[in-house]
Design a protein around this motif. Structure first.
Motif, mmCIF file in Angstrom:
data_model
loop_
_atom_site.group_PDB
_atom_site.id
_atom_site.type_symbol
_atom_site.label_atom_id
_atom_site.label_comp_id
_atom_site.label_asym_id
_atom_site.label_seq_id
_atom_site.Cartn_x
_atom_site.Cartn_y
_atom_site.Cartn_z
ATOM 1 N N LEU A 46 37.217 40.422 34.951
ATOM 2 C CA LEU A 46 37.463 41.290 36.101
ATOM 3 C C LEU A 46 38.927 41.246 36.529
ATOM 4 O O LEU A 46 39.528 42.270 36.848
ATOM 5 C CB LEU A 46 36.564 40.867 37.263
ATOM 6 N N LEU A 47 39.506 40.043 36.510
ATOM 7 C CA LEU A 47 40.894 39.889 36.940
ATOM 8 C C LEU A 47 41.887 40.246 35.843
ATOM 9 O O LEU A 47 43.089 40.319 36.084
ATOM 10 C CB LEU A 47 41.134 38.457 37.414
ATOM 11 N N GLY A 48 41.391 40.431 34.623
ATOM 12 C CA GLY A 48 42.261 40.896 33.557
ATOM 13 C C GLY A 48 43.095 39.824 32.904
ATOM 14 O O GLY A 48 44.132 40.122 32.315
ATOM 15 N N ALA A 49 42.692 38.569 33.012
ATOM 16 C CA ALA A 49 43.418 37.479 32.351
ATOM 17 C C ALA A 49 42.472 36.312 32.163
ATOM 18 O O ALA A 49 41.446 36.209 32.833
ATOM 19 C CB ALA A 49 44.632 37.048 33.180
ATOM 20 N N TRP A 54 44.687 31.677 35.554
ATOM 21 C CA TRP A 54 44.443 31.596 36.992
ATOM 22 C C TRP A 54 44.266 30.168 37.493
ATOM 23 O O TRP A 54 44.275 29.935 38.710
ATOM 24 C CB TRP A 54 43.201 32.419 37.338
ATOM 25 N N HIS A 55 44.098 29.208 36.594
ATOM 26 C CA HIS A 55 43.870 27.820 37.019
ATOM 27 C C HIS A 55 45.052 27.319 37.854
ATOM 28 O O HIS A 55 46.208 27.400 37.434
ATOM 29 C CB HIS A 55 43.686 26.921 35.797
ATOM 30 N N GLY A 56 44.750 26.842 39.052
ATOM 31 C CA GLY A 56 45.793 26.338 39.938
ATOM 32 C C GLY A 56 46.444 27.403 40.796
ATOM 33 O O GLY A 56 47.282 27.082 41.648
ATOM 34 N N THR A 57 46.090 28.668 40.600
ATOM 35 C CA THR A 57 46.676 29.762 41.375
ATOM 36 C C THR A 57 46.009 29.850 42.742
ATOM 37 O O THR A 57 44.802 29.670 42.873
ATOM 38 C CB THR A 57 46.501 31.104 40.635
ATOM 39 N N LEU A 58 46.806 30.125 43.775
ATOM 40 C CA LEU A 58 46.256 30.273 45.115
ATOM 41 C C LEU A 58 45.428 31.552 45.228
ATOM 42 O O LEU A 58 45.731 32.566 44.588
ATOM 43 C CB LEU A 58 47.383 30.306 46.145
ATOM 44 N N ILE A 62 45.135 37.196 44.687
ATOM 45 C CA ILE A 62 44.291 38.370 44.491
ATOM 46 C C ILE A 62 44.143 39.187 45.765
ATOM 47 O O ILE A 62 43.461 40.208 45.776
ATOM 48 C CB ILE A 62 42.887 37.983 43.972
ATOM 49 N N ASP A 63 44.780 38.731 46.865
ATOM 50 C CA ASP A 63 44.688 39.417 48.152
ATOM 51 C C ASP A 63 45.901 40.335 48.307
ATOM 52 O O ASP A 63 47.017 39.857 48.431
ATOM 53 C CB ASP A 63 44.663 38.383 49.287
ATOM 54 N N PRO A 64 45.700 41.659 48.276
ATOM 55 C CA PRO A 64 46.845 42.580 48.297
ATOM 56 C C PRO A 64 47.450 42.784 49.676
ATOM 57 O O PRO A 64 47.607 43.898 50.163
ATOM 58 C CB PRO A 64 46.244 43.878 47.761
ATOM 59 N N VAL A 90 40.837 43.925 45.962
ATOM 60 C CA VAL A 90 41.260 42.727 45.231
ATOM 61 C C VAL A 90 42.265 43.151 44.171
ATOM 62 O O VAL A 90 42.067 44.148 43.478
ATOM 63 C CB VAL A 90 40.047 42.028 44.561
ATOM 64 N N ARG A 91 43.362 42.384 44.048
ATOM 65 C CA ARG A 91 44.376 42.676 43.044
ATOM 66 C C ARG A 91 44.092 41.864 41.789
ATOM 67 O O ARG A 91 43.897 40.651 41.843
ATOM 68 C CB ARG A 91 45.768 42.328 43.565
ATOM 69 N N SER A 92 44.068 42.524 40.639
ATOM 70 C CA SER A 92 43.845 41.834 39.374
ATOM 71 C C SER A 92 45.179 41.442 38.762
ATOM 72 O O SER A 92 46.241 41.732 39.310
ATOM 73 C CB SER A 92 43.074 42.743 38.407
ATOM 74 N N GLY A 93 45.109 40.781 37.603
ATOM 75 C CA GLY A 93 46.324 40.337 36.939
ATOM 76 C C GLY A 93 47.229 41.474 36.543
ATOM 77 O O GLY A 93 48.445 41.327 36.480
ATOM 78 N N GLY A 94 46.665 42.651 36.281
ATOM 79 C CA GLY A 94 47.467 43.806 35.918
ATOM 80 C C GLY A 94 47.924 44.617 37.113
ATOM 81 O O GLY A 94 48.350 45.759 36.953
#
Length: 251
Positions: A46-49, A54-58, A62-64, A90-94
């Motif tokens: 869903l997040l495109g990665a 995403w491990h360790g990412t706040l 994903i909050d635009p 929600v903002r994805s990796g792309g």
């Protein structure tokens, strides 16, 4: 998901993470700082990665900008209660945004379980005619379907007869199709997935499904190999053909 949440509350997240990683519902674990500590493949897609990305990412990644997601997570963490968010972006990796429903559930060790309950494209609203109970059913049915699919895969590996393996493959394919139907309920108004398709292959699938039912009649095939490949949504056309076949049997 109630049993899994209860298990994680009582025994900690580790025993249940392996189960959650196999679920078709998009999920993630967050620590007390609201950093991703694991993502299942459904959420990674869903997040495109990948989950490693995403491990360790706040969570705010994903909050635009509106901070509604982070604020809801904080309420769940501080109040030790389940917090639901409806129709948030929600903002994805792309950098593409999606409209989703989210649930934050508190876990032992000041952590959270994040679930994405429904997904739609930005600008696309879920149908007001779709009741909450129906959406809840569509969400919950996907997890037992994942279990059925996994069991069918195990059976397919262990049986020796080609006919039994074909039935196992049929269970897997139908589990995937039902999961897709559930997704369509959660994304009411979504566009059909159009592609070139072979009507004969769809009819063979219908014949296999009908033959697998009790007291099924023999199916006679009379195909025209000169038919061109039409453009359509294979899942929806299969459902239409299956409905026609079952109506004919009942009539």
């Amino acid at each position: 998901m109630t049993d899994i949440r209860t298990s994680m509350m009582q025994n900690g997240p580790a025993p249940a993470v392996d189960v959650l990683m196999q679920c078709v519902t998009a999920m993630a674990g967050l620590d007390a700082e609201l950093r991703f500590i694991w993502l299942n493949p459904a959420l990674s897609d869903l997040l495109g990665a990948g989950g490693v990305r995403w491990h360790g990412t706040l969570l705010e990644a994903i909050d635009p900008g509106a901070s509604a997601i982070v604020a809801a997570a904080r309420r769940a963490l501080d109040g030790e209660q389940v917090v639901l968010l409806r129709q948030v972006a929600v903002r994805s990796g792309g950098e593409r945004e999606r409209v989703v429903d989210l649930a934050f559930s508190p876990l032992p060790g000041k952590g959270l379980l994040l679930e994405v309950l429904a997904v739609a494209s930005v600008g696309e609203r879920t149908s007001p005619l779709l009741s909450e109970s129906l959406r809840g059913f569509a969400h919950e049915v996907k997890n037992p379907l994942a279990g059925v699919r996994g069991a069918a895969q195990l059976i397919g590996r262990r049986v020796e007869g080609a006919e039994l393996r074909e039935l196992a493959d049929l269970i897997i394919a139908e589990s995937d199709r039902l999961a897709g139907l559930a997704d369509r309920l959660l994304r009411a108004g979504g566009k059909p997935r159009l592609a070139r398709l072979n009507v004969h292959e769809l009819l063979e699938r219908v014949a296999l499904l009908i033959a697998a039912e009790a007291d099924a009649p023999a199916v006679r095939r009379d195909y025209d190999p000169s038919l061109p490949l039409p453009i359509g949504d294979a899942d929806r056309l299969l459902q239409l053909l299956l409905n026609l076949a079952r109506n004919a049997l009942e009539a």
